[in-house]
Design a protein around this motif. Sequence first.
Motif, short mmCIF file in Angstrom:
data_model
loop_
_atom_site.label_atom_id
_atom_site.label_comp_id
_atom_site.label_asym_id
_atom_site.label_seq_id
_atom_site.Cartn_x
_atom_site.Cartn_y
_atom_site.Cartn_z
N LYS A 80 -13.74 3.53 -2.66
CA LYS A 80 -14.99 3.43 -3.40
C LYS A 80 -14.87 2.62 -4.69
O LYS A 80 -15.88 2.21 -5.26
N TYR A 81 -13.66 2.43 -5.16
CA TYR A 81 -13.47 1.77 -6.46
C TYR A 81 -12.44 0.64 -6.36
O TYR A 81 -11.60 0.62 -5.46
N ASP A 82 -12.52 -0.25 -7.35
CA ASP A 82 -11.52 -1.30 -7.52
C ASP A 82 -10.42 -0.68 -8.40
O ASP A 82 -10.57 -0.58 -9.61
N VAL A 83 -9.35 -0.22 -7.75
CA VAL A 83 -8.33 0.58 -8.45
C VAL A 83 -7.12 -0.27 -8.84
O VAL A 83 -6.56 -0.99 -8.01
N HIS A 84 -6.77 -0.18 -10.11
CA HIS A 84 -5.57 -0.89 -10.60
C HIS A 84 -4.63 0.14 -11.22
O HIS A 84 -4.99 0.81 -12.18
N ILE A 85 -3.45 0.24 -10.67
CA ILE A 85 -2.47 1.19 -11.22
C ILE A 85 -1.48 0.43 -12.09
O ILE A 85 -0.91 -0.58 -11.67
N ILE A 86 -1.32 0.93 -13.30
CA ILE A 86 -0.30 0.40 -14.20
C ILE A 86 0.72 1.52 -14.34
O ILE A 86 0.38 2.61 -14.83
N THR A 87 1.93 1.30 -13.87
CA THR A 87 2.90 2.40 -13.94
C THR A 87 4.08 2.07 -14.83
O THR A 87 4.56 0.93 -14.86
N GLN A 88 4.52 3.11 -15.55
CA GLN A 88 5.76 2.98 -16.34
C GLN A 88 6.94 3.32 -15.44
O GLN A 88 8.09 3.19 -15.85
N ASN A 89 6.64 3.81 -14.25
CA ASN A 89 7.72 4.26 -13.36
C ASN A 89 8.40 3.10 -12.67
O ASN A 89 7.77 2.09 -12.35
N VAL A 90 9.68 3.30 -12.41
CA VAL A 90 10.44 2.27 -11.72
C VAL A 90 10.60 2.63 -10.24
O VAL A 90 11.21 1.89 -9.48
#
Length: 228
Positions: free
Chosen positions: A78-88
């Motif tokens: 339903k959405y334009d999802v952008h994940i920004i992760t600090q995880n490696v």
Amino acid sequence: MKRIVVLTGAGISAESGISTFRDASGLWRNYRFEELATPEAWDRNPELVMEFYNMRRKQLFEVEPNAAHYALVELEEKYDVHIITQNVDDLHERAGSTNVLHLHGELKKARSTVAPNLVYELDRWELKIGDKCEKGSQLRPHIVWFGEAVPMIGPAAEISSTADIFIIIGTSLVVYPAAGLTDYAKPDIPKFYIDPGASYAGGISNLTIIQKKAGEGVPEIVNSLMKR
Ligand code: NAD
């Protein structure tokens, strides 16, 4: 399509069995995370740093994404999802998320110590002294260490500034510049912070704090966003 930007930290992977930054302190041979994740540590004792990341990489091959990672994938319907992760770790990608920006590098990649643009996927957990890039230099973990520049912070800030909804999950918001990304989100958009230890609200406008573990809090917020 409305854009949702999600900033994740170690807490989203905790229920998969990966220690958070704080929990990891002292767990590994009594070294603190900050003592091993630095260019100085690499210069002083590359074998030790390599072993630390080898152990973390080995663990990564043994764990699976959890309900929180999977719930974020559902949002893409339903959405334009952008994940920004600090995880490696690669648990967002393995769950199926399609737009994942890694701020601090990736455990399953190695890079050249003479040409930073030479980055290699690792299909095994062990990286060794003597493993070289095509230019003949030693490979190092593809990790942004404490004290190093964060090359992806510019694109991450740009994406954050275009969010219609901003979700923060499982991060203590103490490691900069990542923690400062919330400043780029527009003041009037809805923001959610899901973390059992969340208490920080200073300076973040229009923020709803959900003091729950990611495995419970993220599916709940995703359900409510899918009904909007
Ligand atoms: P952090 O350890 O500083 O904070 C972790 C946060 O997760 C805390 O606020 C804690 O309350 C919360 N938390 C713990 N269990 C949770 C759960 N089940 N659900 C939701 N939240 C939970 O970690 P950080 O803010 O991500 O910053 C530390 C740095 O450590 C990052 O740069 C990251 O690269 C690195 N790191 C990454 C991993 C990984 O890739 N999985 C693991 C450890 C550390």
